[in-house]
Motif scaffolding. Structure first.
Motif, mmCIF file in Angstrom:
data_model
loop_
_atom_site.group_PDB
_atom_site.id
_atom_site.type_symbol
_atom_site.label_atom_id
_atom_site.label_comp_id
_atom_site.label_asym_id
_atom_site.label_seq_id
_atom_site.Cartn_x
_atom_site.Cartn_y
_atom_site.Cartn_z
ATOM 1 N N ARG A 1 0.831 -1.208 0.000
ATOM 2 C CA ARG A 1 0.000 0.000 0.000
ATOM 3 C C ARG A 1 0.861 1.251 0.000
ATOM 4 N N PRO A 2 0.333 2.326 -0.535
ATOM 5 C CA PRO A 2 -0.981 2.476 -1.155
ATOM 6 C C PRO A 2 -1.001 1.859 -2.544
ATOM 7 N N VAL A 3 -2.184 1.379 -2.935
ATOM 8 C CA VAL A 3 -2.349 0.737 -4.233
ATOM 9 C C VAL A 3 -3.236 1.617 -5.109
ATOM 10 N N LEU A 4 -2.764 1.834 -6.325
ATOM 11 C CA LEU A 4 -3.531 2.541 -7.345
ATOM 12 C C LEU A 4 -3.815 1.547 -8.460
ATOM 13 N N LEU A 5 -5.070 1.367 -8.807
ATOM 14 C CA LEU A 5 -5.472 0.439 -9.860
ATOM 15 C C LEU A 5 -5.938 1.240 -11.069
ATOM 16 N N ALA A 6 -5.209 1.113 -12.173
ATOM 17 C CA ALA A 6 -5.569 1.764 -13.426
ATOM 18 C C ALA A 6 -6.517 0.834 -14.167
ATOM 19 N N THR A 7 -7.765 1.268 -14.339
ATOM 20 C CA THR A 7 -8.807 0.393 -14.859
ATOM 21 C C THR A 7 -9.765 1.143 -15.771
ATOM 22 N N SER A 8 -10.381 0.407 -16.658
ATOM 23 C CA SER A 8 -11.444 0.971 -17.492
ATOM 24 C C SER A 8 -12.809 0.715 -16.862
ATOM 25 N N ASP A 9 -12.837 -0.010 -15.764
ATOM 26 C CA ASP A 9 -14.094 -0.430 -15.154
ATOM 27 C C ASP A 9 -14.168 0.012 -13.692
ATOM 28 N N ILE A 10 -14.292 1.304 -13.505
ATOM 29 C CA ILE A 10 -14.321 1.877 -12.151
ATOM 30 C C ILE A 10 -15.469 1.283 -11.329
ATOM 31 N N ASP A 11 -16.639 1.143 -11.923
ATOM 32 C CA ASP A 11 -17.815 0.685 -11.180
ATOM 33 C C ASP A 11 -17.618 -0.711 -10.592
ATOM 34 N N ASP A 12 -17.256 -1.669 -11.437
ATOM 35 C CA ASP A 12 -17.098 -3.045 -10.941
ATOM 36 C C ASP A 12 -15.900 -3.169 -10.014
ATOM 37 N N MET A 13 -14.808 -2.496 -10.339
ATOM 38 C CA MET A 13 -13.625 -2.588 -9.475
ATOM 39 C C MET A 13 -13.874 -1.940 -8.118
ATOM 40 N N SER A 14 -14.701 -0.896 -8.074
ATOM 41 C CA SER A 14 -15.013 -0.300 -6.771
ATOM 42 C C SER A 14 -15.851 -1.265 -5.933
ATOM 43 N N LYS A 15 -16.712 -2.049 -6.579
ATOM 44 C CA LYS A 15 -17.487 -3.067 -5.859
ATOM 45 C C LYS A 15 -16.573 -4.166 -5.319
ATOM 46 N N LEU A 16 -15.568 -4.527 -6.097
ATOM 47 C CA LEU A 16 -14.674 -5.623 -5.709
ATOM 48 C C LEU A 16 -13.607 -5.185 -4.704
ATOM 49 N N CYS A 17 -13.086 -3.989 -4.863
ATOM 50 C CA CYS A 17 -11.966 -3.521 -4.020
ATOM 51 C C CYS A 17 -12.395 -2.661 -2.843
ATOM 52 N N GLY A 18 -13.606 -2.147 -2.881
ATOM 53 C CA GLY A 18 -14.041 -1.241 -1.821
ATOM 54 C C GLY A 18 -13.164 -0.023 -1.789
ATOM 55 N N ASP A 19 -12.915 0.478 -0.596
ATOM 56 C CA ASP A 19 -12.088 1.679 -0.470
ATOM 57 C C ASP A 19 -10.630 1.348 -0.125
ATOM 58 N N HIS A 20 -10.239 0.097 -0.316
ATOM 59 C CA HIS A 20 -8.870 -0.326 -0.006
ATOM 60 C C HIS A 20 -7.885 -0.023 -1.114
ATOM 61 N N VAL A 21 -8.403 0.257 -2.316
ATOM 62 C CA VAL A 21 -7.572 0.523 -3.483
ATOM 63 C C VAL A 21 -8.103 1.797 -4.131
ATOM 64 N N ARG A 22 -7.198 2.702 -4.494
ATOM 65 C CA ARG A 22 -7.606 3.892 -5.241
ATOM 66 C C ARG A 22 -7.690 3.521 -6.711
ATOM 67 N N LEU A 23 -8.734 3.995 -7.359
ATOM 68 C CA LEU A 23 -8.958 3.675 -8.759
ATOM 69 C C LEU A 23 -8.730 4.910 -9.618
#
Length: 137
Positions: A112-134
């Motif tokens: 940590r901290p983890v930054l996830l570069a993604t095209s799918d903010i909605d689904d990744m926010s459901k999967l990662c919660g607030d533990h990973v910044r998107l």
């Protein structure tokens, strides 16, 4: 833009779109990965991301060169079980979201901290919660 998102010594995780854009030389993703290196932030991908991102037009030498600069995290039994737990917790079905869940499981286990570069903010926010910044790519 990337300077406000990356902290020193954390981890940058790329999902399929992040890896695809890195492979094609997308300026914003190349800059993000370059800044990560400058700040001592390790850039990682889930091994399954390679399967999702590579297609018939992917040049093998380019793929090898890009992957040489990343840490590829294998997905074994432990990671698969963690991904299944994330899917259940998010109320998502494995078939459609299996690779996203594996990427999320990998991201959640990084320094940590983890930054996830993604095209799918909605689904990744459901999967990662607030533990990973998107960040959208």
């Amino acid at each position: 833009m990337a300077r406000r998102k990356l902290s020193h010594n954390g981890t940058l995780v790329l999902d399929c779109e992040g890896l695809s854009k890195l492979l094609t030389g997308d300026e914003s993703v190349v800059a993000l990965v370059g800044e990560a290196r400058q700040r001592g932030v390790e850039t990682v991908i889930c091994a399954l991301t390679i399967i999702e991102a590579v297609h018939g037009g992917t040049h093998p030498a380019r793929l090898a060169w890009v992957l040489s600069g990343l840490r590829v995290v294998a997905v074994g039994e432990e990671e698969s079980k963690a991904a299944a737990t994330l899917l259940a917790g998010a109320g998502l079905h494995g078939h459609k979201y299996a690779i996203d869940a594996a990427v999320a499981a990998v991201a959640l286990r990084q320094r940590r901290p983890v930054l996830l570069a993604t095209s799918d903010i909605d689904d990744m926010s459901k999967l990662c919660g607030d533990h990973v910044r998107l960040v959208a790519v």
